[in-house]
Design a protein around this motif. Structure first.
Motif, PDB file in Angstrom:
ATOM      1  N   CYS A  63       0.833  -1.212   0.000  1.00 29.01           N
ATOM      2  CA  CYS A  63       0.000   0.000   0.000  1.00 29.01           C
ATOM      3  C   CYS A  63       0.862   1.254   0.000  1.00 29.01           C
ATOM      4  O   CYS A  63       0.580   2.216  -0.721  1.00 29.01           O
ATOM      5  CB  CYS A  63      -0.938   0.013   1.207  1.00 29.01           C
ATOM      6  SG  CYS A  63      -2.267  -1.201   1.105  1.00 29.01           S
ATOM      7  N   ASP A  92      -0.995   4.482  -1.209  1.00 27.76           N
ATOM      8  CA  ASP A  92      -2.272   4.362  -0.489  1.00 27.76           C
ATOM      9  C   ASP A  92      -2.017   4.435   1.011  1.00 27.76           C
ATOM     10  O   ASP A  92      -2.055   3.425   1.723  1.00 27.76           O
ATOM     11  CB  ASP A  92      -2.960   3.057  -0.889  1.00 27.76           C
ATOM     12  CG  ASP A  92      -4.372   2.939  -0.344  1.00 27.76           C
ATOM     13  OD1 ASP A  92      -4.802   3.825   0.396  1.00 27.76           O
ATOM     14  OD2 ASP A  92      -5.021   1.917  -0.658  1.00 27.76           O
ATOM     15  N   ASN A 151       2.351   1.926  -3.326  1.00 25.76           N
ATOM     16  CA  ASN A 151       1.356   2.403  -4.292  1.00 25.76           C
ATOM     17  C   ASN A 151       0.759   3.751  -3.901  1.00 25.76           C
ATOM     18  O   ASN A 151      -0.168   4.228  -4.553  1.00 25.76           O
ATOM     19  CB  ASN A 151       0.240   1.366  -4.463  1.00 25.76           C
ATOM     20  CG  ASN A 151       0.742   0.097  -5.097  1.00 25.76           C
ATOM     21  OD1 ASN A 151       1.637   0.137  -5.937  1.00 25.76           O
ATOM     22  ND2 ASN A 151       0.192  -1.032  -4.685  1.00 25.76           N
ATOM     23  N   SER A 167      -3.783   5.786   3.528  1.00 27.98           N
ATOM     24  CA  SER A 167      -4.891   5.535   4.449  1.00 27.98           C
ATOM     25  C   SER A 167      -5.070   4.027   4.687  1.00 27.98           C
ATOM     26  O   SER A 167      -5.288   3.597   5.815  1.00 27.98           O
ATOM     27  CB  SER A 167      -6.189   6.163   3.947  1.00 27.98           C
ATOM     28  OG  SER A 167      -6.591   5.568   2.736  1.00 27.98           O
ATOM     29  N   THR A 168      -4.979   3.199   3.626  1.00 27.91           N
ATOM     30  CA  THR A 168      -5.104   1.751   3.795  1.00 27.91           C
ATOM     31  C   THR A 168      -3.924   1.210   4.598  1.00 27.91           C
ATOM     32  O   THR A 168      -4.084   0.331   5.454  1.00 27.91           O
ATOM     33  CB  THR A 168      -5.192   1.036   2.435  1.00 27.91           C
ATOM     34  OG1 THR A 168      -6.282   1.594   1.689  1.00 27.91           O
ATOM     35  CG2 THR A 168      -5.406  -0.457   2.601  1.00 27.91           C
TER      36      THR A 168
END
Length: 168
Positions: free
Chosen positions: A154, A159, A157, A161-162
């Motif tokens: 994550c 991301d 990439n 928050s994830t």
């Protein structure tokens, strides 16, 4: 890995070999059993004990130190360590040999020889960084490893928050 090589070498010298297999924590009573084995008379020319010391606690190291101080001339002890955490009092009484790290494929092969499935070995092997013994220390932590891999993916990439959700 190293313990298989040690066993092979020891069996070339004598059949009187005692091997204490890798455990996450080596209990002091296992070291005392090895001491008793080394003190007994040999059936052949000598006795060889093989002990993986990675993960030993101080009580076990103290028992090992007593073995090294009172080692019979016809007994030999091969110590295997994967992280170089052996106290200097032990190292100072030993000859040391450094083994090269294994390739990822070789680590997977050794883990399979120890009874691990191919899938489990492929997940755990990279964590050992060339050491089957180090890789074995991650057994049982597979769910956490999966979460960490997902979190890293994550982050790579973008991301965030994830990744933060997985971290909790």
């Amino acid at each position: 890995g190293k313990s298989l090589i040690a066993k092979h070498l020891a069996l070339k010298v004598t059949q009187d070999v005692n091997i204490l297999e890798f455990q996450a924590v080596v209990p002091v009573d296992k070291v005392r059993v090895l001491s008793f084995f080394l003190q007994k008379k040999s059936f052949g020319t000598c006795k060889v004990g093989i002990l993986e010391v990675t993960g030993m606690r101080m009580e076990a190291y103290n028992a090992l130190l007593k073995i090294l101080e009172d080692m019979p001339k016809s007994s030999h002890l091969i110590l295997i360590d994967h992280w170089s955490n052996v106290p200097r009092t032990i190292v100072s009484r030993c000859w040391t040999r450094v083994c090269q790290y294994l390739s990822l494929e070789e680590v997977i092969e050794v883990l399979q020889m120890r009874g691990m499935s191919l899938d489990a070995a492929k997940k755990i092997a990279p964590l050992g960084r060339g050491s089957p013994g180090a890789a074995l220390s991650f057994v049982g932590l597979e769910p956490q490893i999966e979460d960490m891999n997902s979190m890293v993916s994550c982050l790579e990439n973008g991301d965030l928050s994830t990744a933060l959700t997985l971290a909790q």
